[in-house]
Design an enzyme around this catalytic site. Structure first.
Site, PDB file in Angstrom:
ATOM      1  N   ASP A  80       0.864  -1.184   0.000  1.00  0.00           N
ATOM      2  CA  ASP A  80       0.000   0.000   0.000  1.00  0.00           C
ATOM      3  C   ASP A  80       0.898   1.232   0.000  1.00  0.00           C
ATOM      4  OD1 ASP A  80      -1.762   2.099   0.554  1.00  0.00           O
ATOM      5  OD2 ASP A  80      -2.963   0.906   1.953  1.00  0.00           O
ATOM      6  N   ASP A  91      -3.676   7.211  -3.472  1.00  0.00           N
ATOM      7  CA  ASP A  91      -3.503   6.164  -2.465  1.00  0.00           C
ATOM      8  C   ASP A  91      -3.929   4.860  -3.138  1.00  0.00           C
ATOM      9  OD1 ASP A  91      -3.461   4.613  -0.185  1.00  0.00           O
ATOM     10  OD2 ASP A  91      -5.035   5.725   0.866  1.00  0.00           O
ATOM     11  N   HIS A 153     -11.793   6.394   2.127  1.00  0.00           N
ATOM     12  CA  HIS A 153     -11.801   7.748   2.707  1.00  0.00           C
ATOM     13  C   HIS A 153     -11.700   8.810   1.628  1.00  0.00           C
ATOM     14  CE1 HIS A 153      -7.403   7.365   2.055  1.00  0.00           C
ATOM     15  NE2 HIS A 153      -7.652   6.109   2.349  1.00  0.00           N
ATOM     16  N   HIS A 161      -6.998  11.506   5.156  1.00  0.00           N
ATOM     17  CA  HIS A 161      -8.343  11.108   5.597  1.00  0.00           C
ATOM     18  C   HIS A 161      -9.109  12.389   5.914  1.00  0.00           C
ATOM     19  CE1 HIS A 161      -7.725   6.672   6.136  1.00  0.00           C
ATOM     20  NE2 HIS A 161      -6.468   7.087   6.042  1.00  0.00           N
ATOM     21  N   GLU A 185     -11.163   0.979  -0.685  1.00  0.00           N
ATOM     22  CA  GLU A 185     -10.229  -0.096  -0.335  1.00  0.00           C
ATOM     23  C   GLU A 185     -10.882  -1.241   0.431  1.00  0.00           C
ATOM     24  OE1 GLU A 185      -7.127   1.167   2.462  1.00  0.00           O
ATOM     25  OE2 GLU A 185      -8.003   3.150   2.481  1.00  0.00           O
ATOM     26  N   GLU A 277      -6.874  -1.443  -3.453  1.00  0.00           N
ATOM     27  CA  GLU A 277      -7.261  -0.032  -3.317  1.00  0.00           C
ATOM     28  C   GLU A 277      -6.924   0.766  -4.569  1.00  0.00           C
ATOM     29  OE1 GLU A 277      -5.043   2.137  -0.305  1.00  0.00           O
ATOM     30  OE2 GLU A 277      -6.688   3.572  -0.078  1.00  0.00           O
TER      31      GLU A 277
HETATM   32 MN    MN Z   1      -3.671   2.955   1.034  1.00  0.00          MN
HETATM   33 MN    MN Z   2      -6.374   4.451   1.861  1.00  0.00          MN
END
Ligand code: MN
Ligand code: MN
Length: 292
Positions: A80, A91, A153, A161, A185, A277
């Protein structure tokens, strides 16, 4: 919102994902994988939005190697990472099975399908409730559970976030996706579907800027404010800058409540977790999967 930078960050993340995936093999030090990705992000003209998370098996998220980490890649590994261009963030995450285990492969497929099915129904008219529902339904159709207390998010500039939670389970939210940037995600597990705070994972964030007595701590704090601001950072990044003595100062700053160190989000019973994600830019009638 700077759409151009949102898209640019996503494109870099997506390219790095394709580039790094075949390089991840069982037995490679996690430290090497993290540094390889972070170096590539910088070479491509961006910055890591947070330390590369390399969470294995029951670790769902928030583990990054320490400066002297000797862990070798194994098991069900979640990769990630985040890319930041002038604070605009991409992200994204994928999971790999390094054991050739059907369980791992099936968990990965469940999280990947859930993300695909969420994308299929995603628009500015989709409710957060419906996204949770499709993610949960997909993961359950594979015989697993979604992790209920982990979620996607919304993101804003320099804010990973930024307030809106994108659920991974059915819920009654009728709120729709307003214009903005969202990470979706899904996490699939063969456990009951909950993670708790485990050991610390070497990822820090500035919590409360106030005075510290430790002179090296003061230097580190200034560096953190200047370099990372509101974004998370790795202890190994600080060690690289200040040397091994920085470890004690980081602990001191954490004890003083100036820095927060994230715990590793860990499946309650040691069951396995897979994650997929992507980041989406949503605006009126259009949805762009920026990290594809
Ligand atoms: Mn992530
Ligand atoms: Mn994330």
């Amino acid at each position: 919102m700077d759409e151009e930078k949102v898209v640019k960050a996503g494109k870099i993340a997506g390219e790095i994902k394709s580039w790094v995936r075949p390089k991840i093999k069982s037995g490679i030090p996690l430290l090497e994988i993290a540094e390889m990705i972070e170096k590539k992000i910088i070479e491509m003209g961006a910055s890591p939005a947070f330390p590369v998370n390399l969470s294995t098996n029951e670790y769902a998220a928030h583990y990054t190697p320490s400066h002297n980490d000797e862990t070798l890649a194994h098991g069900l590994l979640k990769v990630d990472f985040g890319v930041e261009v002038d604070g605009w963030i991409a992200d994204n995450a994928f999971s790999v099975d390094l054991e050739d285990l059907p369980l791992n492969k099936n968990l990965i497929k469940a999280s990947e399908d859930a993300l695909k099915n969420a994308e299929k129904i995603l628009s500015h008219e989709t409710s957060l409730g419906d996204i949770g529902k499709v993610i949960e339904k997909t993961i359950r159709s594979h015989g697993f559970n979604p992790v209920a207390n982990l979620s996607g998010h919304s993101m804003e500039q320099y804010d990973i976030h930024s307030g809106i939670t994108v659920p991974n389970v059915e819920n009654n939210s009728e709120n729709t996706f307003k214009t903005g940037v969202y990470a979706i995600e899904p996490f699939a597990t063969n456990g009951k579907g909950f993670v708790h705070d485990g050991k610390k994972g070497n990822i820090f964030i500035l919590e409360k800027d106030r005075n510290t007595r430790d002179p090296l701590g003061r230097e580190i704090l200034e560096y953190v404010k200047d370099t990372y601001g509101s974004l998370p950072f790795a202890s190994r990044w600080i060690v690289k800058e200040f040397g091994g003595r920085a470890v004690l100062s980081l602990n001191q700053l954490e004890n003083e409540g100036i820095l927060h160190q994230y715990p590793i989000l860990t499946e309650e019973k040691g069951k396995f977790v897979a994650q997929s994600e992507n980041t989406f830019l949503i605006k009126d009638g259009t949805v762009i999967n920026t990290t594809k």
